[in-house]
Design a protein around this motif. Structure first.
Motif, PDB file in Angstrom:
ATOM      1  N   VAL A  26     -30.507 -35.148  10.157  1.00 38.27           N
ATOM      2  CA  VAL A  26     -29.295 -35.169   9.333  1.00 38.27           C
ATOM      3  C   VAL A  26     -29.251 -33.926   8.453  1.00 38.27           C
ATOM      4  CG1 VAL A  26     -28.040 -36.418   7.551  1.00 38.27           C
ATOM      5  CG2 VAL A  26     -29.250 -37.682   9.336  1.00 38.27           C
ATOM      6  N   LYS A  27     -28.103 -33.278   8.463  1.00 39.03           N
ATOM      7  CA  LYS A  27     -27.926 -32.085   7.627  1.00 39.03           C
ATOM      8  C   LYS A  27     -26.669 -32.264   6.780  1.00 39.03           C
ATOM      9  CE  LYS A  27     -31.326 -30.184   9.907  1.00 39.03           C
ATOM     10  NZ  LYS A  27     -32.679 -30.102   9.288  1.00 39.03           N
ATOM     11  N   GLY A  28     -26.535 -31.441   5.750  1.00 37.14           N
ATOM     12  CA  GLY A  28     -25.323 -31.451   4.957  1.00 37.14           C
ATOM     13  C   GLY A  28     -25.522 -32.027   3.574  1.00 37.14           C
ATOM     14  N   THR A  29     -24.433 -32.030   2.801  1.00 35.55           N
ATOM     15  CA  THR A  29     -24.465 -32.557   1.443  1.00 35.55           C
ATOM     16  C   THR A  29     -23.933 -33.987   1.425  1.00 35.55           C
ATOM     17  OG1 THR A  29     -22.286 -31.646   1.038  1.00 35.55           O
ATOM     18  CG2 THR A  29     -24.168 -30.273   0.450  1.00 35.55           C
ATOM     19  N   VAL A  30     -24.122 -34.638   0.277  1.00 34.29           N
ATOM     20  CA  VAL A  30     -23.712 -36.041   0.137  1.00 34.29           C
ATOM     21  C   VAL A  30     -22.234 -36.102  -0.224  1.00 34.29           C
ATOM     22  CG1 VAL A  30     -24.153 -38.206  -1.048  1.00 34.29           C
ATOM     23  CG2 VAL A  30     -26.040 -36.627  -0.635  1.00 34.29           C
ATOM     24  N   THR A  31     -21.434 -36.516   0.723  1.00 32.60           N
ATOM     25  CA  THR A  31     -20.014 -36.759   0.491  1.00 32.60           C
ATOM     26  C   THR A  31     -19.636 -38.048   1.200  1.00 32.60           C
ATOM     27  OG1 THR A  31     -19.328 -35.534   2.449  1.00 32.60           O
ATOM     28  CG2 THR A  31     -19.525 -34.277   0.410  1.00 32.60           C
ATOM     29  N   GLY A  54     -10.314 -45.810 -15.108  1.00 28.18           N
ATOM     30  CA  GLY A  54      -9.413 -44.811 -14.570  1.00 28.18           C
ATOM     31  C   GLY A  54     -10.068 -43.802 -13.664  1.00 28.18           C
ATOM     32  N   GLU A  55     -11.354 -43.997 -13.350  1.00 27.28           N
ATOM     33  CA  GLU A  55     -12.097 -43.043 -12.525  1.00 27.28           C
ATOM     34  C   GLU A  55     -12.404 -43.670 -11.170  1.00 27.28           C
ATOM     35  OE1 GLU A  55     -16.223 -40.372 -12.837  1.00 27.28           O
ATOM     36  OE2 GLU A  55     -15.686 -41.856 -14.366  1.00 27.28           O
ATOM     37  N   LYS A  56     -12.167 -42.934 -10.082  1.00 26.92           N
ATOM     38  CA  LYS A  56     -12.413 -43.471  -8.738  1.00 26.92           C
ATOM     39  C   LYS A  56     -13.900 -43.428  -8.413  1.00 26.92           C
ATOM     40  CE  LYS A  56     -11.212 -41.197  -5.015  1.00 26.92           C
ATOM     41  NZ  LYS A  56     -10.389 -40.546  -3.974  1.00 26.92           N
ATOM     42  N   VAL A  57     -14.388 -44.574  -7.940  1.00 24.08           N
ATOM     43  CA  VAL A  57     -15.810 -44.684  -7.578  1.00 24.08           C
ATOM     44  C   VAL A  57     -15.898 -45.196  -6.136  1.00 24.08           C
ATOM     45  CG1 VAL A  57     -18.040 -45.675  -8.168  1.00 24.08           C
ATOM     46  CG2 VAL A  57     -16.338 -45.294  -9.965  1.00 24.08           C
ATOM     47  N   ASP A  99     -26.892 -33.927  -4.851  1.00 24.76           N
ATOM     48  CA  ASP A  99     -25.914 -33.980  -3.759  1.00 24.76           C
ATOM     49  C   ASP A  99     -26.379 -33.272  -2.490  1.00 24.76           C
ATOM     50  OD1 ASP A  99     -25.856 -31.416  -4.603  1.00 24.76           O
ATOM     51  OD2 ASP A  99     -23.707 -31.324  -5.045  1.00 24.76           O
ATOM     52  N   ASP A 100     -27.546 -32.617  -2.532  1.00 23.83           N
ATOM     53  CA  ASP A 100     -28.057 -31.976  -1.317  1.00 23.83           C
ATOM     54  C   ASP A 100     -29.147 -32.818  -0.640  1.00 23.83           C
ATOM     55  OD1 ASP A 100     -29.930 -31.732  -3.273  1.00 23.83           O
ATOM     56  OD2 ASP A 100     -30.444 -29.638  -2.851  1.00 23.83           O
ATOM     57  N   GLN A 101     -29.256 -34.078  -1.006  1.00 24.13           N
ATOM     58  CA  GLN A 101     -30.288 -34.947  -0.451  1.00 24.13           C
ATOM     59  C   GLN A 101     -29.669 -36.039   0.422  1.00 24.13           C
ATOM     60  OE1 GLN A 101     -32.552 -36.281  -3.857  1.00 24.13           O
ATOM     61  NE2 GLN A 101     -33.809 -34.447  -3.845  1.00 24.13           N
ATOM     62  N   LEU A 102     -28.901 -35.615   1.414  1.00 24.63           N
ATOM     63  CA  LEU A 102     -28.253 -36.584   2.303  1.00 24.63           C
ATOM     64  C   LEU A 102     -29.257 -37.451   3.073  1.00 24.63           C
ATOM     65  CD1 LEU A 102     -25.688 -37.743   3.538  1.00 24.63           C
ATOM     66  CD2 LEU A 102     -25.713 -35.866   5.214  1.00 24.63           C
ATOM     67  N   PRO A 103     -30.355 -36.897   3.643  1.00 26.77           N
ATOM     68  CA  PRO A 103     -31.324 -37.779   4.315  1.00 26.77           C
ATOM     69  C   PRO A 103     -31.895 -38.845   3.386  1.00 26.77           C
ATOM     70  CG  PRO A 103     -31.739 -35.502   4.897  1.00 26.77           C
ATOM     71  CD  PRO A 103     -30.724 -35.486   3.799  1.00 26.77           C
ATOM     72  N   LYS A 104     -32.183 -38.474   2.145  1.00 26.28           N
ATOM     73  CA  LYS A 104     -32.726 -39.430   1.190  1.00 26.28           C
ATOM     74  C   LYS A 104     -31.703 -40.515   0.852  1.00 26.28           C
ATOM     75  CE  LYS A 104     -34.946 -39.672  -3.362  1.00 26.28           C
ATOM     76  NZ  LYS A 104     -35.396 -38.881  -4.529  1.00 26.28           N
ATOM     77  N   VAL A 105     -30.437 -40.134   0.714  1.00 27.92           N
ATOM     78  CA  VAL A 105     -29.382 -41.105   0.418  1.00 27.92           C
ATOM     79  C   VAL A 105     -29.223 -42.095   1.569  1.00 27.92           C
ATOM     80  CG1 VAL A 105     -26.892 -41.339   0.146  1.00 27.92           C
ATOM     81  CG2 VAL A 105     -28.141 -39.676  -1.223  1.00 27.92           C
ATOM     82  N   LEU A 106     -29.252 -41.590   2.807  1.00 27.56           N
ATOM     83  CA  LEU A 106     -29.124 -42.484   3.968  1.00 27.56           C
ATOM     84  C   LEU A 106     -30.312 -43.444   4.043  1.00 27.56           C
ATOM     85  CD1 LEU A 106     -27.799 -40.010   6.667  1.00 27.56           C
ATOM     86  CD2 LEU A 106     -26.523 -41.769   5.444  1.00 27.56           C
ATOM     87  N   LEU A 116     -23.424 -45.069  -5.339  1.00 21.15           N
ATOM     88  CA  LEU A 116     -22.152 -44.929  -6.043  1.00 21.15           C
ATOM     89  C   LEU A 116     -21.818 -43.439  -6.162  1.00 21.15           C
ATOM     90  CD1 LEU A 116     -23.779 -47.509  -7.419  1.00 21.15           C
ATOM     91  CD2 LEU A 116     -21.738 -47.568  -8.853  1.00 21.15           C
ATOM     92  N   LEU A 117     -20.641 -43.078  -5.664  1.00 21.76           N
ATOM     93  CA  LEU A 117     -20.200 -41.688  -5.713  1.00 21.76           C
ATOM     94  C   LEU A 117     -19.091 -41.557  -6.754  1.00 21.76           C
ATOM     95  CD1 LEU A 117     -19.943 -41.009  -1.861  1.00 21.76           C
ATOM     96  CD2 LEU A 117     -21.902 -40.602  -3.360  1.00 21.76           C
ATOM     97  N   PHE A 118     -19.392 -40.899  -7.861  1.00 20.81           N
ATOM     98  CA  PHE A 118     -18.382 -40.579  -8.877  1.00 20.81           C
ATOM     99  C   PHE A 118     -17.893 -39.164  -8.562  1.00 20.81           C
ATOM    100  CE2 PHE A 118     -19.006 -44.130 -11.793  1.00 20.81           C
ATOM    101  CZ  PHE A 118     -20.264 -44.599 -11.402  1.00 20.81           C
ATOM    102  N   MET A 119     -16.868 -39.084  -7.714  1.00 15.51           N
ATOM    103  CA  MET A 119     -16.463 -37.795  -7.160  1.00 15.51           C
ATOM    104  C   MET A 119     -15.942 -36.843  -8.229  1.00 15.51           C
ATOM    105  SD  MET A 119     -17.411 -38.577  -4.239  1.00 15.51           S
ATOM    106  CE  MET A 119     -17.030 -37.045  -3.463  1.00 15.51           C
ATOM    107  N   GLU A 120     -15.250 -37.376  -9.248  1.00 15.80           N
ATOM    108  CA  GLU A 120     -14.684 -36.484 -10.271  1.00 15.80           C
ATOM    109  C   GLU A 120     -15.760 -35.868 -11.150  1.00 15.80           C
ATOM    110  OE1 GLU A 120     -11.823 -38.740 -12.405  1.00 15.80           O
ATOM    111  OE2 GLU A 120     -10.715 -39.350 -10.608  1.00 15.80           O
ATOM    112  N   ARG A 121     -16.877 -36.578 -11.294  1.00 13.29           N
ATOM    113  CA  ARG A 121     -17.983 -36.059 -12.113  1.00 13.29           C
ATOM    114  C   ARG A 121     -19.027 -35.322 -11.289  1.00 13.29           C
ATOM    115  NH1 ARG A 121     -18.933 -38.912 -17.074  1.00 13.29           N
ATOM    116  NH2 ARG A 121     -17.359 -40.499 -17.442  1.00 13.29           N
ATOM    117  N   ASN A 122     -18.878 -35.373  -9.946  1.00 11.33           N
ATOM    118  CA  ASN A 122     -19.929 -34.848  -9.063  1.00 11.33           C
ATOM    119  C   ASN A 122     -21.272 -35.542  -9.368  1.00 11.33           C
ATOM    120  OD1 ASN A 122     -21.010 -33.333  -7.001  1.00 11.33           O
ATOM    121  ND2 ASN A 122     -21.529 -31.595  -8.333  1.00 11.33           N
TER     122      ASN A 122
END
Length: 499
Positions: A26-31, A54-57, A99-106, A116-122
């Motif tokens: 797995v490669k890439g960032t966490v999105t 009011g913040e999207k999660v 956000d660069d630990q996609l394998p760890k997140v999976l 939980l992804l707080f996209m507006e706050r990164n």
């Protein structure tokens, strides 16, 4: 030699790390998109959106590993009453993830955590919501004792570690986590006492575990076979236990434990041949009783390996060794048997093996019925049909019972296998064949090592201090030193001058 060459070759070509095991492809960032791509076609993977202040999660978790009640309590309720606070202020058990630990997140998601992804706050948070049904702590069936604790390890690694921590309240107890299996990514830990265990032994265990690469772990006994010194030997070179008290005793003796997620067994290394015949109950009994029971187990080892082969050897090549009265009884018993003694014994041994396997694979009540009724009916029928004599039925039954005396199940299996070598050698060469196999057996055992330590210690090489806790179980007053094969950092376990 081949194994040494193979291990050296793999060490040169493969140096595995945790990052190699956890989704190396797995490669890439966490999105959200990268997670959806990795978990596509997984119908139990849920990706939800909600609004908090009011913040999207975006929430990501596996429905099969998370209960709704736990998710509501640990995630939804804190977010609902969050107000204008920072998410980490209300999600107190959450852990930030880069956000660069996609394998760890999976790996977190597939281990039962919620992302939980707080996209507006990164901002990316991980919350432990693992909550599947697990077996409760019960008495171990394979190492049952009358005295002592009645709790046993389960398939949960955290529960097993808790049982160890409950008995050892020391910061010197260290737990090193690894990941095994290129497909399963199971957690595995190496547990040791930092102030007691030999650092070289600890490093050797960790390095051997890192050097193996396979698709999955479905039992610690499998991993154990892959890191033993001599994997082609029928004898287990590491101990295996399901009892926390046994594991704690090993830790205090400067041994190293290997524990795996999903496995109720715990591996103990290094271990000796003589320890395979020791039961945890030996230490709860008086030393006289415990020593007697150990002698019974060792005596049972020699009887179960030599009794039926001696019958074959004497009747085939050396009948003059028997008294005339006993020889007459044997001759009358074998009057209708058309086979030579070696074939007769092997037939009955195989019948016993079939009954044992059938009884072990069937439900408990049916297995017991087959064991009792099948043994009596088949044994009687075999004798009446003239396929075997009464005496062989008795001898094989006794050896079958004695083979189960070793508390270690793997050692019990090894003893049963070795018995066939003795029977075949006795059928070919008589007593000389028995002695030849016995010599090979001793040579093989003397050549074995466990994590680099001699397998036959304390007999060869002899260590008098270890004798007090190997062949006999001496009074606790005399057990003042740790076993020599542990190569402990502290030799004495108790002061010599205590009253």
């Amino acid at each position: 030699m081949f194994w040494q060459w193979w291990r050296k070759a793999t060490q040169l070509t493969h140096q595995a790390s945790d990052e190699d095991i956890i989704y190396p492809e797995v490669k890439g960032t966490v999105t959200r998109e990268s997670i959806e791509e990795a978990l596509r076609d997984s119908d139990d993977a849920l990706i939800k959106e909600l609004t908090s202040n009011g913040e999207k999660v975006v929430l990501v978790y596996l429905r099969s590993m998370v209960k709704k009640e736990i998710l509501q309590e640990t995630v939804f309720d804190p977010l609902d009453r969050r107000g204008d606070q920072h998410p980490l202020a209300v999600l107190r058990l959450a852990e930030p993830v880069a956000d660069d630990q996609l394998p760890k997140v999976l790996h977190m998601i597939t281990s039962g955590r919620t992302i939980l992804l707080f996209m507006e706050r990164n901002l990316i948070l991980s919350v432990d919501t693992f909550s599947t049904n697990q077996r409760n702590v019960t008495a171990p069936e394979s190492e049952s004792t009358v005295l002592g604790p009645q709790d046993g390890f389960t398939e949960s690694l955290d529960t097993n570690l808790g049982l160890i921590r409950m008995r050892i309240h020391s910061p010197h107890l260290k737990v090193k986590q690894l990941f095994m299996g290129t497909e399963t990514r199971n957690s595995l830990v190496v547990v040791y006492m930092e102030n007691l265990a030999n650092p070289e032994n600890v490093q050797r265990v960790i390095q051997r575990l890192k050097n193996i690469e396979f698709s999955g772990n479905y039992g610690l006994a499998v991993i154990q076979q892959m890191i033993e010194d001599k994997p082609y030997s029928p004898f287990p070179q590491f101990g295996l236990t399901t009892r926390p008290d046994n594991a704690v005793a090993a830790l205090l003796d400067a041994r190293i434990l290997i524990m795996a997620e999903g496995s109720p067994e715990v591996s103990i290394c290094p271990a000796t041949f003589f320890e395979m015949f020791a039961s945890p109950e030996d230490y709860y009994n008086r030393w006289w009783t415990a020593s007697l029971l150990r002698f019974v187990r060792f005596g049972g080892l020699f009887v179960t390996t030599l009794l039926t082969s001696a019958y074959v050897a004497v009747l085939t090549y050396h009948p003059e060794m028997l008294p005339p009265q006993l020889l007459t009884i044997l001759a009358e018993s074998r009057g209708k048997v058309p086979f030579p003694p070696v074939i007769e014994v092997i037939i009955i041994e195989m019948v016993i093996e079939i009954l044992r396997e059938a009884g072990a694979r069937m439900p408990t009540k049916i297995g017991q019925t087959i064991g009792i009724v099948g043994g009596i009916v088949i044994g009687t029928a075999v004798v009446e049909a003239g396929l075997a004599s009464n005496i062989v039925i008795v001898l094989v039954s006794v050896t079958a019972l004695l083979s189960f005396l070793p508390p270690n199940y793997l050692m019990s299996n090894a003893v049963r296998l070795v018995r066939y070598y003795f029977i075949l050698a006795a059928g070919l060469l008589g007593v000389y064949g028995q002695m030849l196999v016995l010599a090979f057996l001793f040579a093989h055992l003397l050549n074995l090592t466990s994590l680099g330590s001699p397998y036959m210690t304390p007999v060869v090489p002899r260590r008098w201090t270890d004798m007090a806790n190997s062949i006999i179980r001496a009074p606790m007053l005399f057990q003042v030193a740790r076993m020599g094969m542990s190569r402990a950092r502290k030799y004495l376990s108790r002061p010599l001058d205590e009253e």
